[in-house]
Write a protein that holds these residues in place. Structure first.
Motif, PDB file in Angstrom:
ATOM      1  N   ARG A 132      42.807  53.532 -31.012  1.00  0.00           N
ATOM      2  CA  ARG A 132      42.808  54.140 -32.350  1.00  0.00           C
ATOM      3  C   ARG A 132      42.775  55.660 -32.267  1.00  0.00           C
ATOM      4  N   TYR A 133      41.893  56.191 -31.406  1.00  0.00           N
ATOM      5  CA  TYR A 133      41.717  57.643 -31.369  1.00  0.00           C
ATOM      6  C   TYR A 133      42.908  58.358 -30.747  1.00  0.00           C
ATOM      7  N   TYR A 134      43.232  58.008 -29.504  1.00  0.00           N
ATOM      8  CA  TYR A 134      44.237  58.800 -28.792  1.00  0.00           C
ATOM      9  C   TYR A 134      45.655  58.277 -29.005  1.00  0.00           C
ATOM     10  N   PHE A 135      45.818  56.946 -28.909  1.00  0.00           N
ATOM     11  CA  PHE A 135      47.177  56.392 -28.965  1.00  0.00           C
ATOM     12  C   PHE A 135      47.645  56.110 -30.388  1.00  0.00           C
ATOM     13  N   LYS A 136      46.762  56.317 -31.372  1.00  0.00           N
ATOM     14  CA  LYS A 136      47.117  56.233 -32.792  1.00  0.00           C
ATOM     15  C   LYS A 136      47.716  54.874 -33.171  1.00  0.00           C
ATOM     16  N   LYS A 137      47.143  53.802 -32.660  1.00  0.00           N
ATOM     17  CA  LYS A 137      47.599  52.458 -32.997  1.00  0.00           C
ATOM     18  C   LYS A 137      46.863  51.957 -34.230  1.00  0.00           C
ATOM     19  N   ASP A 138      47.587  51.201 -35.062  1.00  0.00           N
ATOM     20  CA  ASP A 138      46.930  50.607 -36.223  1.00  0.00           C
ATOM     21  C   ASP A 138      46.172  49.353 -35.787  1.00  0.00           C
ATOM     22  N   ASN A 180      36.950  39.046 -26.222  1.00  0.00           N
ATOM     23  CA  ASN A 180      37.569  40.310 -25.821  1.00  0.00           C
ATOM     24  C   ASN A 180      38.336  40.936 -26.980  1.00  0.00           C
ATOM     25  N   THR A 181      39.117  40.116 -27.673  1.00  0.00           N
ATOM     26  CA  THR A 181      39.903  40.613 -28.807  1.00  0.00           C
ATOM     27  C   THR A 181      38.989  41.087 -29.932  1.00  0.00           C
ATOM     28  N   PHE A 182      37.902  40.340 -30.155  1.00  0.00           N
ATOM     29  CA  PHE A 182      36.929  40.759 -31.162  1.00  0.00           C
ATOM     30  C   PHE A 182      36.281  42.089 -30.761  1.00  0.00           C
ATOM     31  N   GLY A 183      36.035  42.274 -29.472  1.00  0.00           N
ATOM     32  CA  GLY A 183      35.491  43.543 -28.993  1.00  0.00           C
ATOM     33  C   GLY A 183      36.433  44.698 -29.270  1.00  0.00           C
ATOM     34  N   GLY A 184      37.745  44.465 -29.058  1.00  0.00           N
ATOM     35  CA  GLY A 184      38.735  45.495 -29.389  1.00  0.00           C
ATOM     36  C   GLY A 184      38.733  45.812 -30.874  1.00  0.00           C
ATOM     37  N   PHE A 185      38.541  44.785 -31.695  1.00  0.00           N
ATOM     38  CA  PHE A 185      38.450  44.965 -33.147  1.00  0.00           C
ATOM     39  C   PHE A 185      37.242  45.826 -33.514  1.00  0.00           C
ATOM     40  N   LEU A 186      36.088  45.530 -32.893  1.00  0.00           N
ATOM     41  CA  LEU A 186      34.893  46.334 -33.151  1.00  0.00           C
ATOM     42  C   LEU A 186      35.087  47.778 -32.697  1.00  0.00           C
ATOM     43  N   GLY A 187      35.737  47.947 -31.537  1.00  0.00           N
ATOM     44  CA  GLY A 187      36.010  49.289 -31.049  1.00  0.00           C
ATOM     45  C   GLY A 187      36.861  50.082 -32.014  1.00  0.00           C
ATOM     46  N   TYR A 188      37.854  49.407 -32.601  1.00  0.00           N
ATOM     47  CA  TYR A 188      38.710  50.059 -33.595  1.00  0.00           C
ATOM     48  C   TYR A 188      37.885  50.501 -34.809  1.00  0.00           C
ATOM     49  N   LEU A 189      36.960  49.639 -35.245  1.00  0.00           N
ATOM     50  CA  LEU A 189      36.156  49.958 -36.424  1.00  0.00           C
ATOM     51  C   LEU A 189      35.214  51.127 -36.188  1.00  0.00           C
ATOM     52  N   ILE A 190      34.596  51.168 -34.994  1.00  0.00           N
ATOM     53  CA  ILE A 190      33.582  52.201 -34.742  1.00  0.00           C
ATOM     54  C   ILE A 190      34.174  53.457 -34.117  1.00  0.00           C
ATOM     55  N   LEU A 193      33.111  56.912 -35.357  1.00  0.00           N
ATOM     56  CA  LEU A 193      31.755  57.342 -35.020  1.00  0.00           C
ATOM     57  C   LEU A 193      31.717  58.076 -33.688  1.00  0.00           C
ATOM     58  N   PHE A 194      32.568  57.631 -32.729  1.00  0.00           N
ATOM     59  CA  PHE A 194      32.590  58.241 -31.404  1.00  0.00           C
ATOM     60  C   PHE A 194      33.438  59.503 -31.366  1.00  0.00           C
ATOM     61  N   THR A 195      34.395  59.610 -32.252  1.00  0.00           N
ATOM     62  CA  THR A 195      35.358  60.714 -32.172  1.00  0.00           C
ATOM     63  C   THR A 195      35.166  61.762 -33.264  1.00  0.00           C
ATOM     64  N   TYR A 196      34.090  61.646 -34.019  1.00  0.00           N
ATOM     65  CA  TYR A 196      33.886  62.550 -35.158  1.00  0.00           C
ATOM     66  C   TYR A 196      33.762  64.003 -34.708  1.00  0.00           C
ATOM     67  N   TYR A 197      33.077  64.226 -33.586  1.00  0.00           N
ATOM     68  CA  TYR A 197      32.793  65.595 -33.148  1.00  0.00           C
ATOM     69  C   TYR A 197      33.762  66.113 -32.086  1.00  0.00           C
TER      70      TYR A 197
END
Length: 360
Positions: A132-138, A180-190, A193-197
């Motif tokens: 989500r952050y770097y590769f800009k995937k939906d 694993n796929t659910f983990g990727g989903f959670l990573g996308y959601l959060i 929070l990790f990239t705000y700053y």
């Protein structure tokens, strides 16, 4: 815990080796696409590489001591678990948690079934953040990529590490794909929070004035390395002094003059040679590369060729020739070190020819 720490240790050990092999193609790609190397982008991409390496090692390590895994397994050993959400059944069977006693909930953090499910959920969570952050995937592409990576991991296990072992040494688990796929989903959601700053990936190149950037020695080395790698593909170039001299003249003088300052290596690194005027003169190119290749490199080649030819019959002459070569190379090395320290990007042959490297 050691089961998880060991693969990460191996990843940290092997990462520098892998990074060394990809640095040149990675740098060339950055130069071609962006015109320069952004340090923050480099940090992000190399951290992504380290993460992938850790995730892969967590899946395949530790390796069995023998490739004959089948002989160590009981008859009818199950190699695949295809019941979805079976981890919930395992959790309910093994848990010591009493649902009407909240004080027992903490026990779940120590239970095998929970820890295994949690690990599989966390394993690809960072991938969702990177995508989500770097590769800009939906979200759809993030879920698809995460699922495919998880499927790759599971097939790696099912095939016994691509046939190296004669049977799977870990089970193919449908729940792993789900978690694993659910983990990727959670990573996308959060991810926010990790990239705000930290800077947004699409703004990393804002306010970068390429023409004003200096061409560093690392960039020049990549261009130099690429050019000589290409010339090294020419058969017998090193065995014939005339052929080597002609090749140098054609590639580094004639080609650079005709392309107004570019070789293949410089083209890939998006740099070129510039003289006093916008158009390079043949004299400028000839002086620049004549001093470098026929002067510095040529003198070294002649001196060391003389050493090989006369190493027995004329021992005294060999010593003198070696001393001359050492003095010349030492002076050039000192000049280079001083140029780096003073941040002077023009070496002696560039100053004589009034030429320099610029970003194209």
């Amino acid at each position: 815990m050691e089961t998880y720490i060991f693969p990460i240790k191996i990843a940290l050990i092997t990462f520098p080796i892998l990074a060394m092999f990809i640095t040149v193609p990675f740098s060339l790609y950055q130069y071609v696409k962006y015109g320069y190397i952004n340090k923050f982008r480099t940090l992000i991409l190399y951290s992504f590489l380290l993460y992938l390496l850790c995730a892969y090692y967590l899946v395949i390590l530790p390796l069995p001591a023998t490739t004959d895994v089948r002989s160590l397994q009981a008859e009818g050993t199950q190699h695949a678990q295809l019941i979805p959400f079976n981890f919930i059944i395992d959790l309910l069977k093994e848990t010591n948690v009493i649902f009407f006693k909240p004080s027992t909930y903490i026990n779940i953090l120590k239970e095998r079934a929970f820890l295994q499910a949690a690990f599989n959920g966390i394993l690809l969570m960072p991938m969702g953040i990177y995508l989500r952050y770097y590769f800009k995937k939906d979200l759809k592409k993030t879920l698809l990529i995460t699922f495919l990576v998880s499927l790759f991991f599971e097939l790696t296990q099912l095939t016994g590490l691509y046939g190296i072992y004669n049977a799977p040494y870990r089970i193919f688990d449908l729940d792993d794909l789900i978690l694993n796929t659910f983990g990727g989903f959670l990573g996308y959601l959060i991810a926010p929070l990790f990239t705000y700053y930290i800077p947004r990936s699409n703004t990393l190149d804002n306010n970068v004035d390429l023409p004003s950037l200096k061409v560093g020695y690392i960039r020049r080395f990549f261009a130099f390395y690429t050019d000589w790698f290409i010339l090294g593909l020419i058969p017998f170039i090193d065995s014939n002094l005339f052929m080597e001299s002609l090749t140098v003249f054609t590639y580094f003088i004639l080609l650079v003059y005709l392309t107004n300052g570019k070789t293949i290596g410089k083209f890939l690194c998006r740099i070129r040679i510039q003289g006093k005027d916008e158009r390079l003169s043949f004299k400028e190119v000839f002086i620049r590369y004549g001093i470098l290749y026929y002067g510095v490199f040529g003198v070294n080649k002649i001196l060391f060729t003389a050493i090989d030819l006369n190493k027995i019959e004329y021992a005294n002459y060999v010593i003198v020739i070696m001393l001359i070569a050492i003095v010349i190379d030492l002076l050039i090395f000192v000049h280079f070190v001083l140029s780096v320290i003073k941040k002077d990007n023009m070496l002696f042959y560039e100053k004589f020819s009034n030429t320099k490297n610029i970003i194209s």
